[in-house]
Design an enzyme around this catalytic site. Structure first.
Site, short mmCIF file in Angstrom:
data_model
loop_
_atom_site.label_atom_id
_atom_site.label_comp_id
_atom_site.label_asym_id
_atom_site.label_seq_id
_atom_site.Cartn_x
_atom_site.Cartn_y
_atom_site.Cartn_z
N ASP A 105 0.79 -1.23 0.00
CA ASP A 105 0.00 0.00 0.00
C ASP A 105 0.83 1.28 0.00
OD1 ASP A 105 1.08 -0.13 2.53
OD2 ASP A 105 -0.75 -0.90 3.45
N GLU A 127 -0.67 -9.03 -1.16
CA GLU A 127 -1.20 -8.49 0.10
C GLU A 127 -2.46 -7.65 -0.18
OE1 GLU A 127 0.60 -5.45 2.95
OE2 GLU A 127 1.46 -7.29 3.71
N GLU A 141 -1.97 4.91 3.26
CA GLU A 141 -1.96 3.50 2.85
C GLU A 141 -3.36 2.95 2.55
OE1 GLU A 141 -0.30 4.74 5.45
OE2 GLU A 141 1.81 4.40 4.96
N HIS A 219 6.70 4.81 12.89
CA HIS A 219 7.09 5.57 11.70
C HIS A 219 5.92 6.15 10.91
CE1 HIS A 219 5.76 2.93 8.41
NE2 HIS A 219 5.95 1.94 9.27
N ARG A 221 2.95 8.08 9.04
CA ARG A 221 2.74 9.53 8.87
C ARG A 221 1.67 10.07 9.82
NH1 ARG A 221 4.68 11.91 3.43
NH2 ARG A 221 6.18 10.30 2.89
N HIS A 252 13.41 4.66 12.50
CA HIS A 252 13.24 4.85 11.05
C HIS A 252 14.05 6.05 10.59
CE1 HIS A 252 11.11 5.77 7.29
NE2 HIS A 252 10.52 4.59 7.36
C1 UD1 Z 1 6.88 4.49 3.52
C2 UD1 Z 1 5.46 4.21 3.06
C3 UD1 Z 1 4.71 3.48 4.17
C4 UD1 Z 1 5.48 2.25 4.66
C5 UD1 Z 1 6.90 2.65 5.03
C6 UD1 Z 1 7.71 1.45 5.39
C7 UD1 Z 1 4.33 5.86 1.61
C8 UD1 Z 1 3.71 7.18 1.54
N1 UD1 Z 1 4.77 5.47 2.82
O1 UD1 Z 1 6.79 5.39 4.62
O2 UD1 Z 1 3.45 3.06 3.68
O3 UD1 Z 1 4.85 1.74 5.79
O4 UD1 Z 1 7.52 3.30 3.91
O5 UD1 Z 1 8.88 1.79 6.08
O6 UD1 Z 1 4.46 5.19 0.61
N2 UD1 Z 1 14.42 8.22 4.35
C9 UD1 Z 1 15.77 8.21 4.16
N3 UD1 Z 1 16.36 7.05 3.72
C10 UD1 Z 1 15.67 5.93 3.49
C11 UD1 Z 1 14.29 5.94 3.68
C12 UD1 Z 1 13.67 7.10 4.10
O7 UD1 Z 1 16.44 9.20 4.38
O8 UD1 Z 1 16.27 4.92 3.11
C13 UD1 Z 1 13.77 9.46 4.79
C14 UD1 Z 1 13.66 10.48 3.64
O9 UD1 Z 1 13.84 11.78 4.16
C15 UD1 Z 1 12.22 10.31 3.19
C16 UD1 Z 1 11.53 10.03 4.52
O10 UD1 Z 1 12.45 9.19 5.23
O11 UD1 Z 1 11.75 11.46 2.52
C17 UD1 Z 1 10.20 9.37 4.46
O12 UD1 Z 1 10.23 8.23 3.59
P1 UD1 Z 1 8.89 7.81 2.79
O13 UD1 Z 1 9.20 6.63 1.94
O14 UD1 Z 1 8.28 8.98 2.13
O15 UD1 Z 1 7.90 7.44 3.94
P2 UD1 Z 1 7.98 6.32 5.05
O16 UD1 Z 1 7.51 6.93 6.32
O17 UD1 Z 1 9.26 5.61 4.99
N1 UDP Z 2 12.22 -4.26 10.14
C1 UDP Z 2 13.59 -4.49 10.03
N2 UDP Z 2 14.44 -3.71 10.76
C2 UDP Z 2 14.00 -2.73 11.58
C3 UDP Z 2 12.61 -2.51 11.69
C4 UDP Z 2 11.74 -3.28 10.94
O1 UDP Z 2 14.02 -5.38 9.30
O2 UDP Z 2 14.84 -2.07 12.22
C5 UDP Z 2 11.30 -5.07 9.32
C6 UDP Z 2 10.20 -5.77 10.07
O3 UDP Z 2 10.64 -7.03 10.52
C7 UDP Z 2 9.10 -5.87 9.03
C8 UDP Z 2 9.29 -4.63 8.18
O4 UDP Z 2 10.62 -4.17 8.44
O5 UDP Z 2 9.31 -6.99 8.17
C9 UDP Z 2 8.28 -3.59 8.57
O6 UDP Z 2 8.62 -2.38 7.99
P1 UDP Z 2 7.92 -1.02 8.42
O7 UDP Z 2 7.49 -1.11 9.83
O8 UDP Z 2 8.86 0.05 8.02
O9 UDP Z 2 6.70 -0.93 7.41
P2 UDP Z 2 5.18 -1.40 7.50
O10 UDP Z 2 5.14 -2.88 7.67
O11 UDP Z 2 4.53 -0.65 8.61
O12 UDP Z 2 4.63 -0.96 6.18
#
Ligand code: UD1
Ligand code: UDP
Length: 383
Positions: A105, A127, A141, A219, A221, A252
């Site tokens: 999602d 999923e 999501e 993490h 939003r 995160h």
């Molecule tokens: C995203 C997904 C969320 C999912 C999550 C899993 C969307 C809108 N959100 O949220 O559904 O649950 O991933 O973790 O699709 N950043 C870094 N390096 C990285 C990753 C992230 O610096 O490797 C920082 C960046 O500033 C980025 C911010 O984190 O802009 C947010 O990342 P983003 O992918 O937009 O949202 P997540 O909260 O990670």
């Molecule tokens: N996870 C990981 N390392 C971490 C935190 C989470 O490998 O430090 C794994 C966790 O086991 C799960 C996935 O990341 O498989 C979940 O990711 P996240 O919580 O970012 O996303 P969501 O499932 O909420 O979309």
């Protein structure tokens, strides 16, 4: 399964890019690649996560064929969506897949599905069918997965309940296949290859034998701002009340999460703030901890397999199976409610034991195989 000539192989494009998408599509990509006479597989990384992707790709031995590198610091939803569509269109044009597989999602999964649909290419959703029916929770999501559900030709639902949600939305029964969650395939793979004694980094944060370790992640939003601050206050209060408790919190990489967590908890010696852990080490942490407090989706699915109770720091969940199985409890983000729920688990052994059941309603580790079979059956019907 019968073998086919190269020209009849099914061309499958699998899209991933965030941490959970890598973990949950890896079993599918690896399964398809184990059948090279049947599938031609293109692994496309959106690059929605950059630093957080590397260790996960490496662990599963996944090398993307294409990386669209869309991530930017503090990215907006608009930026994720527009960049994905812009960059995925040419990939689809060039590879001309029979199907584009998206997972879950995220905004990039939705954008990839929309791009495929605009190019008249079938979408398969891994999923599928998870719902809260509240567009604000989780945001974005719930919106993304409902939209993917409208676009998809094939729906791989992890559970019967998810399939029922889709049937309730008038998705044709023959377009739905109940597979289990591919995340459980990944979890089983780690447990089988490494055993439950996976090493965890930062042993200092793990405390002494007699201490009870809680694993925390947040993490989402919709958690940013007050809900996150309230939860962080609860973690401090839990440590105040229970001197034998230690918290390990892999934080995160989102700067909006990190800044607040660091400023609120960084000075607390009872709480260990660490970088995101590689998947196998995180599984080790889950296995070592007493219970989990999280707003994550995937962790709600994994912890029950390890017999770890989960307190879900959200207003609702699209994974009610864990609540019904009694392994997770929906707690929300109010400080008092979190402290209250944690106290029950810390004070009352019977209550703890009721939740600490190693049973998993989300799958049996064979989801990717079922998905491979269903993709091929679908292709054979069409050609
Ligand atoms: C995203 C997904 C969320 C999912 C999550 C899993 C969307 C809108 N959100 O949220 O559904 O649950 O991933 O973790 O699709 N950043 C870094 N390096 C990285 C990753 C992230 O610096 O490797 C920082 C960046 O500033 C980025 C911010 O984190 O802009 C947010 O990342 P983003 O992918 O937009 O949202 P997540 O909260 O990670
Ligand atoms: N996870 C990981 N390392 C971490 C935190 C989470 O490998 O430090 C794994 C966790 O086991 C799960 C996935 O990341 O498989 C979940 O990711 P996240 O919580 O970012 O996303 P969501 O499932 O909420 O979309």
């Amino acid at each position: 399964m019968r073998e086919v000539g190269v020209e009849r192989r099914m061309r499958v494009c699998v899209v991933f890019g965030t941490r959970p998408e890598i973990i949950k599509t890896a079993p599918v990509i690896l399964e398809l690649r184990r059948r090279p006479t049947v599938f031609e597989t293109l692994a496309v990384c959106t690059g929605q996560h950059r630093e957080m992707a590397g260790p996960y790709l490496e662990m599963f031995g996944l090398e993307p064929d294409v990386n669209m590198e869309i991530m930017q610091a503090r990215q907006s939803l608009d930026s994720i969506v527009s960049k994905t569509i812009d960059r995925f269109g040419p990939v689809v044009e060039e590879f001309r897949p029979d199907v584009v597989v998206v997972q879950g999602d995220t905004s990039s999964a939705f954008s990839a599905a929309l791009t495929a649909a605009q190019h008249k290419i079938a979408v398969a959703h891994v999923e599928a069918g998870l719902r809260t029916y509240s567009l604000a929770n989780p945001f974005p999501e719930e919106m993304n997965r409902q939209l993917i559900g409208r676009l998809a030709a094939l729906h791989f639902a992890p559970t019967n309940r998810a399939a029922e949600n889709l049937l309730g939305e008038r998705v044709a029964r023959e377009a739905i296949c109940v597979t289990g969650n591919t995340g459980i395939d990944a979890l089983f793979e780690v447990l089988q290859s490494k055993g439950k004694k996976v090493e965890v980094v930062d042993p200092a944060g793990l405390g002494q034998e007699h201490q009870r370790l809680l694993c925390v992640t947040m993490h989402r939003r919709e958690s940013l701002g007050e809900p996150l601050r309230n939860a962080l206050a609860a973690f401090r209060e839990i440590c105040d009340r229970y001197p034998d408790v230690r918290i390990v919190f892999p934080v995160h990489l989102n700067p909006e999460v990190r800044q607040v967590v660091q400023s609120e908890l960084g000075a607390d010696p009872r709480i260990s703030l660490i970088d995101p852990l590689p998947y196998d080490q995180f599984v080790g942490l889950l296995n070592r901890c007493h219970f989990v407090l999280t707003d994550s989706g995937g962790i709600q699915e994994e912890a029950p397999s390890l017999g770890k109770p989960v307190l879900v720091l959200r207003e609702n969940t699209e994974r009610p199976e864990a609540i019904e199985a009694g392994t997770a409890r929906l707690v929300g983000t109010e400080t008092a409610k979190i402290v209250g729920a944690a106290s029950i688990l810390l004070d009352n052994e019977d209550e703890y034991n009721l939740m600490a059941k190693a049973q998993n309603p989300f799958g049996d580790g064979t989801a990717a195989r079922r998905i491979g079979d269903a993709l091929w059956a679908w292709h054979c019907k069409r050609t």
